[in-house]
Design a protein around this motif. Structure first.
Motif, short mmCIF file in Angstrom:
data_model
loop_
_atom_site.label_atom_id
_atom_site.label_comp_id
_atom_site.label_asym_id
_atom_site.label_seq_id
_atom_site.Cartn_x
_atom_site.Cartn_y
_atom_site.Cartn_z
N ILE A 158 30.48 -6.93 -29.63
CA ILE A 158 31.85 -7.42 -29.76
C ILE A 158 32.51 -7.28 -28.40
CG2 ILE A 158 34.04 -7.22 -30.99
CD1 ILE A 158 31.72 -7.91 -32.83
N GLN A 159 32.80 -8.38 -27.73
CA GLN A 159 33.27 -8.31 -26.35
C GLN A 159 34.78 -8.15 -26.22
OE1 GLN A 159 31.47 -8.04 -23.69
NE2 GLN A 159 33.10 -8.23 -22.18
N SER A 160 35.54 -8.65 -27.17
CA SER A 160 37.01 -8.70 -27.05
C SER A 160 37.68 -7.66 -27.95
CB SER A 160 37.50 -10.10 -27.41
OG SER A 160 38.90 -10.18 -27.35
N LEU A 161 38.54 -6.81 -27.34
CA LEU A 161 39.30 -5.82 -28.09
C LEU A 161 40.77 -5.89 -27.70
CD1 LEU A 161 36.29 -4.33 -27.96
CD2 LEU A 161 37.62 -2.50 -28.98
N HIS A 162 41.63 -5.63 -28.68
CA HIS A 162 43.07 -5.68 -28.46
C HIS A 162 43.68 -4.38 -28.97
CE1 HIS A 162 42.85 -10.10 -27.75
NE2 HIS A 162 41.79 -9.94 -28.50
N VAL A 163 44.57 -3.80 -28.18
CA VAL A 163 45.22 -2.55 -28.54
C VAL A 163 46.72 -2.78 -28.58
CG1 VAL A 163 45.56 -0.12 -27.95
CG2 VAL A 163 43.37 -1.23 -27.43
N VAL A 164 47.35 -2.46 -29.73
CA VAL A 164 48.79 -2.67 -29.91
C VAL A 164 49.50 -1.33 -29.94
CG1 VAL A 164 50.57 -3.65 -31.38
CG2 VAL A 164 48.34 -4.76 -31.24
N SER A 165 50.46 -1.16 -29.03
CA SER A 165 51.38 0.00 -29.05
C SER A 165 50.66 1.32 -29.23
CB SER A 165 52.41 -0.17 -30.17
OG SER A 165 53.14 -1.35 -29.98
N CYS A 166 49.84 1.69 -28.26
CA CYS A 166 49.12 2.97 -28.38
C CYS A 166 50.03 4.12 -27.97
CB CYS A 166 47.87 2.94 -27.50
SG CYS A 166 46.78 4.31 -27.79
N ASN A 167 50.01 5.19 -28.72
CA ASN A 167 50.80 6.38 -28.45
C ASN A 167 50.17 7.16 -27.30
OD1 ASN A 167 52.09 8.87 -28.44
ND2 ASN A 167 52.31 8.90 -30.65
N VAL A 201 42.54 -2.97 -37.63
CA VAL A 201 42.55 -1.64 -38.24
C VAL A 201 43.82 -0.93 -37.80
CG1 VAL A 201 40.05 -1.44 -38.42
CG2 VAL A 201 41.19 -0.66 -36.34
N GLY A 202 44.33 -0.01 -38.65
CA GLY A 202 45.64 0.56 -38.41
C GLY A 202 45.64 2.00 -37.98
N ASN A 203 46.83 2.56 -37.96
CA ASN A 203 47.06 3.94 -37.54
C ASN A 203 46.32 4.93 -38.45
OD1 ASN A 203 48.92 6.53 -37.94
ND2 ASN A 203 49.19 5.78 -35.86
N GLU A 204 45.94 6.08 -37.87
CA GLU A 204 45.16 7.08 -38.60
C GLU A 204 45.87 7.57 -39.87
OE1 GLU A 204 45.91 7.16 -35.44
OE2 GLU A 204 44.22 7.70 -34.15
N LEU A 223 47.01 3.20 -32.86
CA LEU A 223 46.20 4.42 -32.88
C LEU A 223 46.77 5.43 -31.90
CD1 LEU A 223 42.48 3.27 -33.09
CD2 LEU A 223 44.08 3.74 -34.91
N SER A 224 46.88 6.69 -32.31
CA SER A 224 47.44 7.72 -31.44
C SER A 224 46.38 8.68 -30.93
CB SER A 224 48.53 8.51 -32.19
OG SER A 224 47.99 9.09 -33.36
N ASP A 225 45.18 8.62 -31.48
CA ASP A 225 44.10 9.52 -31.07
C ASP A 225 43.16 8.78 -30.13
OD1 ASP A 225 41.76 11.07 -30.89
OD2 ASP A 225 42.13 11.97 -32.84
N PHE A 226 43.13 9.20 -28.86
CA PHE A 226 42.29 8.52 -27.89
C PHE A 226 40.81 8.69 -28.19
CE2 PHE A 226 46.20 8.97 -25.35
CZ PHE A 226 46.38 7.64 -25.01
N GLY A 227 40.48 9.75 -28.92
CA GLY A 227 39.08 9.91 -29.33
C GLY A 227 38.66 8.79 -30.26
N ASN A 228 39.55 8.40 -31.19
CA ASN A 228 39.25 7.29 -32.09
C ASN A 228 39.15 5.97 -31.34
OD1 ASN A 228 39.03 8.65 -34.55
ND2 ASN A 228 41.22 8.59 -34.94
N SER A 268 50.48 -1.68 -40.50
CA SER A 268 51.92 -1.79 -40.66
C SER A 268 52.27 -2.93 -41.62
CB SER A 268 52.59 -2.05 -39.31
OG SER A 268 52.24 -3.34 -38.81
N ASP A 269 53.46 -2.87 -42.20
CA ASP A 269 53.92 -3.94 -43.10
C ASP A 269 54.02 -5.26 -42.35
OD1 ASP A 269 54.10 -2.16 -45.20
OD2 ASP A 269 56.23 -1.72 -44.88
N GLU A 270 54.41 -5.19 -41.08
CA GLU A 270 54.51 -6.40 -40.28
C GLU A 270 53.15 -7.06 -40.13
OE1 GLU A 270 56.37 -7.81 -35.96
OE2 GLU A 270 55.54 -5.79 -36.16
N ALA A 271 52.13 -6.27 -39.85
CA ALA A 271 50.78 -6.82 -39.70
C ALA A 271 50.28 -7.43 -41.00
CB ALA A 271 49.82 -5.74 -39.22
N LEU A 272 50.57 -6.77 -42.11
CA LEU A 272 50.13 -7.28 -43.41
C LEU A 272 50.79 -8.62 -43.71
CD1 LEU A 272 50.20 -4.01 -45.56
CD2 LEU A 272 48.18 -5.24 -44.76
#
Length: 366
Positions: free
Chosen positions: A196-205, A271-274, A178-183, A279-283
């Motif tokens: 939901i206590q646990s969140l993971h963020v991958v490669s944020c712009n 959930v993926g980028n806006e 995700l590149s939008d910090f608002g999202n 990504s194909d890798e995640a799929l």
């Protein structure tokens, strides 16, 4: 209206200056200001050294030239009443997501090693040990709760207990790219509200600033377990080792409707980028693809809305199947309650350290 506002500000300024002249070093702030002003002029959300009374900072600075040590009174107040606590925490979502080390500042109890993924009496991941390191000493959750008990208001403790009772690690959320910090902020807020206590963020712009959207999260990030990852593969491998199945949101022929999934199984929702989506890798690395049925002309939701719908449906499904979304054991609940108590205020850490020095120091030999 302008003339009325000017008149009120002049009255406030004159009353404040007059009373500050009479203020001695033992007078409480509440006894000075509360009798003077109607409730709409009072605010408990003021930064350190600034009391919001419907007057400007310039006016207050003029009043503050008298000998008024605000910090002296703040140290005498219980944790819930310290006006500076909210503003001491300078960690914004932007800073958290751009600096991996900042995430650990929110986590106070000792983390469980990756190889030791579960409690013996639990079927799903729980991240904390029953340990808090206070210098050379180690406190357990009972001792942590005892140390801060008298400094937290009963209403606040009740809020913590209710939140912990409805928390679970069985469902976690992964936001990929995700590149939008608002999202991102909106996702954090929804996760906290739904338990939901646990969140993971991958490669944020990091190209966008968060300050413009700071109100979106409402400080929810303070109460969540947020983990940052440099790659999707690394994130998924760790999640699978913790017993999660990976469910990516995708509109393919093989996608399963969220209504047909059993959410009692430990699941990581991705959930993926806006713009690009998952990504194909995640799929390719996920265990299954899921979708939210849509009946309109467009074929997608805003990413934060989609995440909220998925988490809400997961919680509702777990409630219908299990009677409750929250599923922490008694031991886990106490540890998380201690974790929340330590996150409550920076002063809580100092209090726990002082408790350790006083309570656990060796008894001198006679």
């Amino acid at each position: 209206m302008s003339a009325c506002k000017t008149l009120i500000q002049a009255w406030v300024s004159s009353c404040t200056e007059c009373n500050l002249r009479r203020l001695n070093s033992r007078t409480s702030l509440s006894s000075l200001f509360l009798p003077l002003l109607p409730p709409r002029f009072l605010s408990l959300r003021s930064p350190p050294g600034y009391v919001s009374l419907g007057v400007s900072r310039k006016q207050y600075s003029r009043c503050a030239s008298t000998q008024l040590a605000v910090s002296e009174y703040a140290t005498e107040l219980p944790l819930d009443e310290q006006l500076s606590d909210e503003f001491d925490n300078k960690d914004t979502v932007e800073q958290i997501l751009n600096k991996t080390d900042d995430v650990t500042t929110f986590m106070k109890m000792e983390r469980r090693p990756e190889g030791e993924s579960r409690f013996s009496d639990s079927s799903r991941w729980f991240p904390y040990l029953d340990e808090f390191r206070a210098g050379d000493a180690v406190l357990n959750s009972d001792q942590v709760l005892e140390s801060v008990d008298s400094y937290i208001m009963e209403s606040r403790k009740s809020r913590f207990e209710d939140a912990v009772r409805n928390r679970s690690y069985a469902v976690c959320l992964v936001v990929e790219g995700l590149s939008d910090f608002g999202n991102v902020s909106a996702v954090f807020r929804s996760a906290d509200a739904l338990g939901i206590q646990s969140l993971h963020v991958v490669s944020c712009n990091s190209s966008k600033r968060y300050r413009e959207n700071r109100h979106v999260s409402m400080g929810a990030e303070k109460w969540l377990d947020i983990e940052l990852w440099d790659s999707t593969k690394e994130c998924f491998e760790v999640l699978k080792s913790r017993g999660y199945r990976i469910a990516t949101t995708h509109l393919g022929m093989d996608a399963v409707s969220v209504h047909d999934m059993d959410w009692t199984c430990p699941t990581a929702i991705v959930v993926g980028n806006e713009k690009r989506g998952i990504s194909d890798e995640a799929l390719s690395l996920s265990d299954l693809h899921c979708s939210i049925p849509m009946k309109g002309m467009v074929d997608s939701f805003n990413v934060s809305v989609a995440a909220g719908i998925l988490m809400y449906h997961a919680v509702c499904d777990r409630n219908s199947r299990m009677g409750s979304h929250g599923d922490l054991t008694q031991v886990e609940s106490k540890i998380l309650l201690a974790e929340f108590s330590l996150r409550h205020s920076r002063s809580a850490l100092s209090i726990a350290h002082e408790y350790a020095k006083r309570k656990l120091k060796p008894t001198p030999k006679l």
